[in-house]
Write a protein that holds these residues in place. Structure first.
Motif, PDB file in Angstrom:
ATOM      1  N   GLU A 133      20.520 -17.223  20.251  1.00  0.00           N
ATOM      2  CA  GLU A 133      20.422 -17.915  21.540  1.00  0.00           C
ATOM      3  C   GLU A 133      20.705 -19.408  21.373  1.00  0.00           C
ATOM      4  N   LYS A 134      20.170 -19.996  20.303  1.00  0.00           N
ATOM      5  CA  LYS A 134      20.428 -21.415  20.044  1.00  0.00           C
ATOM      6  C   LYS A 134      21.915 -21.666  19.826  1.00  0.00           C
ATOM      7  N   ASN A 162      23.876 -21.451  23.052  1.00  0.00           N
ATOM      8  CA  ASN A 162      23.692 -22.635  23.895  1.00  0.00           C
ATOM      9  C   ASN A 162      24.674 -23.743  23.524  1.00  0.00           C
ATOM     10  N   GLU A 220      12.225 -19.292  18.928  1.00  0.00           N
ATOM     11  CA  GLU A 220      13.598 -19.595  19.285  1.00  0.00           C
ATOM     12  C   GLU A 220      14.510 -18.660  18.520  1.00  0.00           C
TER      13      GLU A 220
END
Length: 106
Positions: free
Chosen positions: A15-16, A19, A11
């Protein structure tokens, strides 16, 4: 097969974060709430071009991700205020850096 397994377990922290805070109106909502709690109408007036639906969706998303808290008061008509959580307040540094970047480069 090994590359597929790595993709499923890896992960990316950026990107986390995107989101959670990558929505079109997210940073503008957070910017407004860094000045203190606000009601829906105050947020809508302060954020040029946001529709009621988009603002509602953004507020719900940020509440689910513990960036802001929604506080409802038993008044007539009902009063609702939005404020940043500690997690949301931690984004203040990022907002400040974005402002500095925009002044120099945008």
């Amino acid at each position: 097969m090994e590359a597929e397994l790595q993709t499923q377990t890896y992960e990316c922290s950026i990107e986390k974060a995107l989101n959670v805070i990558g929505g079109k109106w997210t940073f503008l909502v957070i910017r407004e709430l860094t000045h203190g709690k606000k009601r829906f109408g105050e947020l809508k007036s302060a954020i040029h071009g946001v529709s009621s639906k988009a603002l509602t969706d953004t507020l719900r998303h940020l509440e689910v991700h513990d960036i802001l808290v929604r506080e409802a008061f038993a008044t007539v008509p009902p009063t609702v205020e939005y404020g940043l959580t500690v997690k949301g307040q931690a984004l203040h540094k990022i907002i400040h850096e974005m402002k500095m970047w925009a002044r120099e480069w945008a």
